[in-house]
Scaffold this motif. Structure first.
Motif, PDB file in Angstrom:
ATOM      1  N   LEU A 149       0.851  -1.170  -0.067  1.00  0.00           N
ATOM      2  CA  LEU A 149       0.037   0.027   0.017  1.00  0.00           C
ATOM      3  C   LEU A 149       0.974   0.941   0.190  1.00  0.00           C
ATOM      4  CD1 LEU A 149      -2.990   0.586   0.228  1.00  0.00           C
ATOM      5  CD2 LEU A 149      -2.995   1.116   2.562  1.00  0.00           C
ATOM      6  N   GLY A 150       0.702   1.924  -1.001  1.00  0.00           N
ATOM      7  CA  GLY A 150       1.584   3.161  -1.284  1.00  0.00           C
ATOM      8  C   GLY A 150       0.656   4.511  -0.854  1.00  0.00           C
ATOM      9  N   ILE A 151       1.516   5.610  -0.868  1.00  0.00           N
ATOM     10  CA  ILE A 151       0.824   6.777  -0.753  1.00  0.00           C
ATOM     11  C   ILE A 151      -0.136   7.071  -1.759  1.00  0.00           C
ATOM     12  CG2 ILE A 151       2.492   8.195  -1.896  1.00  0.00           C
ATOM     13  CD1 ILE A 151       0.403   9.337   1.199  1.00  0.00           C
ATOM     14  N   ASP A 152       0.152   6.858  -2.975  1.00  0.00           N
ATOM     15  CA  ASP A 152      -0.923   6.822  -4.187  1.00  0.00           C
ATOM     16  C   ASP A 152      -1.985   6.103  -4.033  1.00  0.00           C
ATOM     17  OD1 ASP A 152       0.529   4.390  -4.163  1.00  0.00           O
ATOM     18  OD2 ASP A 152       0.472   4.437  -6.489  1.00  0.00           O
ATOM     19  N   ASN A 153      -2.089   4.860  -3.252  1.00  0.00           N
ATOM     20  CA  ASN A 153      -3.429   4.137  -3.119  1.00  0.00           C
ATOM     21  C   ASN A 153      -4.055   4.608  -2.085  1.00  0.00           C
ATOM     22  OD1 ASN A 153      -0.892   1.421  -3.831  1.00  0.00           O
ATOM     23  ND2 ASN A 153      -2.669   1.621  -5.015  1.00  0.00           N
ATOM     24  N   ILE A 154      -3.500   5.268  -1.048  1.00  0.00           N
ATOM     25  CA  ILE A 154      -4.097   5.825   0.028  1.00  0.00           C
ATOM     26  C   ILE A 154      -4.854   7.203  -0.463  1.00  0.00           C
ATOM     27  CG2 ILE A 154      -3.844   7.034   2.236  1.00  0.00           C
ATOM     28  CD1 ILE A 154      -1.420   5.459   2.787  1.00  0.00           C
ATOM     29  N   ILE A 155      -4.307   7.976  -1.290  1.00  0.00           N
ATOM     30  CA  ILE A 155      -4.899   8.962  -1.915  1.00  0.00           C
ATOM     31  C   ILE A 155      -6.192   8.621  -2.743  1.00  0.00           C
ATOM     32  CG2 ILE A 155      -4.667  10.945  -3.623  1.00  0.00           C
ATOM     33  CD1 ILE A 155      -1.658  11.032  -2.578  1.00  0.00           C
ATOM     34  N   ALA A 156      -5.921   7.507  -3.553  1.00  0.00           N
ATOM     35  CA  ALA A 156      -7.067   7.238  -4.575  1.00  0.00           C
ATOM     36  C   ALA A 156      -8.075   6.597  -3.624  1.00  0.00           C
ATOM     37  CB  ALA A 156      -6.309   6.019  -5.543  1.00  0.00           C
ATOM     38  N   GLY A 157      -7.741   5.801  -2.421  1.00  0.00           N
ATOM     39  CA  GLY A 157      -8.925   5.428  -1.717  1.00  0.00           C
ATOM     40  C   GLY A 157      -9.570   6.459  -0.965  1.00  0.00           C
ATOM     41  N   ILE A 158      -9.036   7.651  -0.648  1.00  0.00           N
ATOM     42  CA  ILE A 158      -9.632   8.492  -0.147  1.00  0.00           C
ATOM     43  C   ILE A 158     -10.545   9.315  -1.076  1.00  0.00           C
ATOM     44  CG2 ILE A 158      -9.433  10.962   1.210  1.00  0.00           C
ATOM     45  CD1 ILE A 158      -6.914   9.963   2.382  1.00  0.00           C
ATOM     46  N   ILE A 159      -9.793   9.672  -2.232  1.00  0.00           N
ATOM     47  CA  ILE A 159     -10.807  10.287  -3.412  1.00  0.00           C
ATOM     48  C   ILE A 159     -12.128   9.362  -3.751  1.00  0.00           C
ATOM     49  CG2 ILE A 159     -10.593  10.722  -5.878  1.00  0.00           C
ATOM     50  CD1 ILE A 159      -7.745  11.584  -5.446  1.00  0.00           C
ATOM     51  N   ASN A 160     -11.792   7.910  -3.734  1.00  0.00           N
ATOM     52  CA  ASN A 160     -12.773   7.072  -4.025  1.00  0.00           C
ATOM     53  C   ASN A 160     -14.089   7.514  -3.063  1.00  0.00           C
ATOM     54  OD1 ASN A 160     -14.369   5.018  -4.858  1.00  0.00           O
ATOM     55  ND2 ASN A 160     -13.099   3.509  -4.249  1.00  0.00           N
ATOM     56  N   GLY A 161     -13.751   7.458  -1.877  1.00  0.00           N
ATOM     57  CA  GLY A 161     -14.967   7.722  -0.742  1.00  0.00           C
ATOM     58  C   GLY A 161     -15.307   8.914  -0.861  1.00  0.00           C
ATOM     59  N   ILE A 162     -14.595  10.093  -1.150  1.00  0.00           N
ATOM     60  CA  ILE A 162     -15.295  11.272  -1.046  1.00  0.00           C
ATOM     61  C   ILE A 162     -16.060  11.583  -2.513  1.00  0.00           C
ATOM     62  CG2 ILE A 162     -14.734  13.781  -1.472  1.00  0.00           C
ATOM     63  CD1 ILE A 162     -12.300  13.132   0.617  1.00  0.00           C
ATOM     64  N   MET A 163     -15.597  11.178  -3.498  1.00  0.00           N
ATOM     65  CA  MET A 163     -16.184  11.453  -4.727  1.00  0.00           C
ATOM     66  C   MET A 163     -17.776  10.697  -4.745  1.00  0.00           C
ATOM     67  SD  MET A 163     -15.058  13.719  -6.405  1.00  0.00           S
ATOM     68  CE  MET A 163     -14.229  14.492  -4.828  1.00  0.00           C
ATOM     69  N   MET A 164     -17.509   9.398  -4.470  1.00  0.00           N
ATOM     70  CA  MET A 164     -18.948   8.702  -4.132  1.00  0.00           C
ATOM     71  C   MET A 164     -19.833   9.298  -3.282  1.00  0.00           C
ATOM     72  SD  MET A 164     -17.676   4.468  -4.373  1.00  0.00           S
ATOM     73  CE  MET A 164     -19.257   4.013  -4.058  1.00  0.00           C
ATOM     74  N   ALA A 165     -19.279   9.735  -2.118  1.00  0.00           N
ATOM     75  CA  ALA A 165     -20.273  10.232  -1.283  1.00  0.00           C
ATOM     76  C   ALA A 165     -20.879  11.567  -1.950  1.00  0.00           C
ATOM     77  CB  ALA A 165     -19.695  10.856   0.094  1.00  0.00           C
ATOM     78  N   LEU A 166     -20.144  12.325  -2.694  1.00  0.00           N
ATOM     79  CA  LEU A 166     -20.653  13.563  -3.479  1.00  0.00           C
ATOM     80  C   LEU A 166     -21.462  13.213  -4.541  1.00  0.00           C
ATOM     81  CD1 LEU A 166     -17.524  15.749  -3.699  1.00  0.00           C
ATOM     82  CD2 LEU A 166     -19.499  16.314  -2.288  1.00  0.00           C
TER      83      LEU A 166
END
Length: 306
Positions: A149-166
């Motif tokens: 798990l790299g920083i790119d995966n963490i950022i992608a995971g956070i973006i995934n949750g935030i954008m799905m919520a919006l």
């Protein structure tokens, strides 16, 4: 009423399984870029909706009148939902399927957060505490000591949750302008255009195009079928049963993700990751619990009536 609710639960279970199989298919198509997968996935969806419209036109003379306009809102919803999907596809291709699925299921956590920050709706203390549990789960999953798990995966995971919520929060307003099939078609066309353009623009780990071989064409076809079936099962589930009664079942996607990921070669989650996944599931179920109890009480009262 009881039989209808049970059918809704079965359809929700089928939707969870079908979407998880779709994600597994994305992992198998790791030779294709995320943008290319998004392009083909949504071209197939647009074709399916177009065929559906030939038999069931979206605009009927006797249908309930809707507000005019709303196209900019539909575009924004499509872009946020598309960005969420792109982030999810990236994580599916680069980390374990179970962890990628867990990131995708963080959506309720961000919905509660945005409700607190940007709306006047009252959020009860138990929901806030459940959200905090979910954030602890995200932190556990984002443990930087995990080799895969790299920083790119963490950022992608956070973006995934935030954008799905919006994207989810925007559906309430869009229902005043469009019916469901029109929203799906708008999303499909937008993402087909975005995927078709950006797969030819150099974006590390995301873009790229190559003519699919026979195996990849078969995978693309299966991907499109699974995605379309999943959407149909999900829609049918919400028609047959109250939302609060069936929504918690969607967390089965994480369980299926772990199972299918291990079958495809992923290692079993370590204790930190497994703890994070468990906390996210607990958080989501607790957030959904008030609606679940309300819908269950309403369903039970109706079933007891003669």
């Amino acid at each position: 009423m009881r039989q209808s609710a049970m059918s809704g639960i079965l359809f929700m279970f089928a939707a969870s399984l079908t979407f998880s199989l779709m994600n597994a298919c994305v992992k198998l198509l790791d030779s294709m870029s995320s943008m290319e997968l998004i392009f083909f996935r949504h071209v197939f969806t647009a074709i399916c909706i177009g065929i559906w419209w030939c038999f069931y036109p979206p605009f009927k003379p006797d249908s309930k009148p809707r507000k005019k306009g709303g196209y900019f809102r539909l575009l924004m919803r499509s872009l946020t939902g598309g960005l969420a999907m792109l982030a999810m596809f990236y994580n599916i291709a680069t980390i374990s399927l179970g962890t990628a699925s867990a990131f995708a299921q963080t959506m309720p956590i961000y919905i509660v957060l945005f409700t607190l920050l940007f709306t006047k709706e009252h959020v009860r203390l138990p929901i806030i505490l459940a959200t905090m549990i979910g954030f602890v789960g995200v932190i556990c999953i984002c443990d930087i000591r995990t080799e895969s798990l790299g920083i790119d995966n963490i950022i992608a995971g956070i973006i995934n949750g935030i954008m799905m919520a919006l994207a989810y929060m925007s559906l309430k307003d869009l229902k005043e302008y469009f019916n469901e099939s029109s929203m799906i078609m708008g999303f499909a066309i937008t993402m087909a255009v975005v995927g078709g353009v950006f797969m030819f623009i150099e974006i590390p780990h995301l873009s790229g195009f190559s003519i699919p071989n026979v195996r990849e064409w078969i995978g693309i076809l299966i991907l499109g079928i699974l995605g379309t079936l999943g959407q149909m099962f999900l829609t049918r589930a919400f028609i047959l049963a109250p939302a609060g009664l069936i929504s918690p079942l969607d967390y089965m996607r994480i369980v299926w993700g772990v199972i299918f990921g291990v079958m495809l070669g992923d290692s079993l989650p370590n204790m930190m990751t497994l703890s994070g996944i468990t906390l996210i599931i607990i958080s989501g179920v607790l957030i959904a619990m008030p609606v679940f109890l309300q819908d269950y009480k309403r369903y039970k009262n109706k079933s007891l009536k003669p």
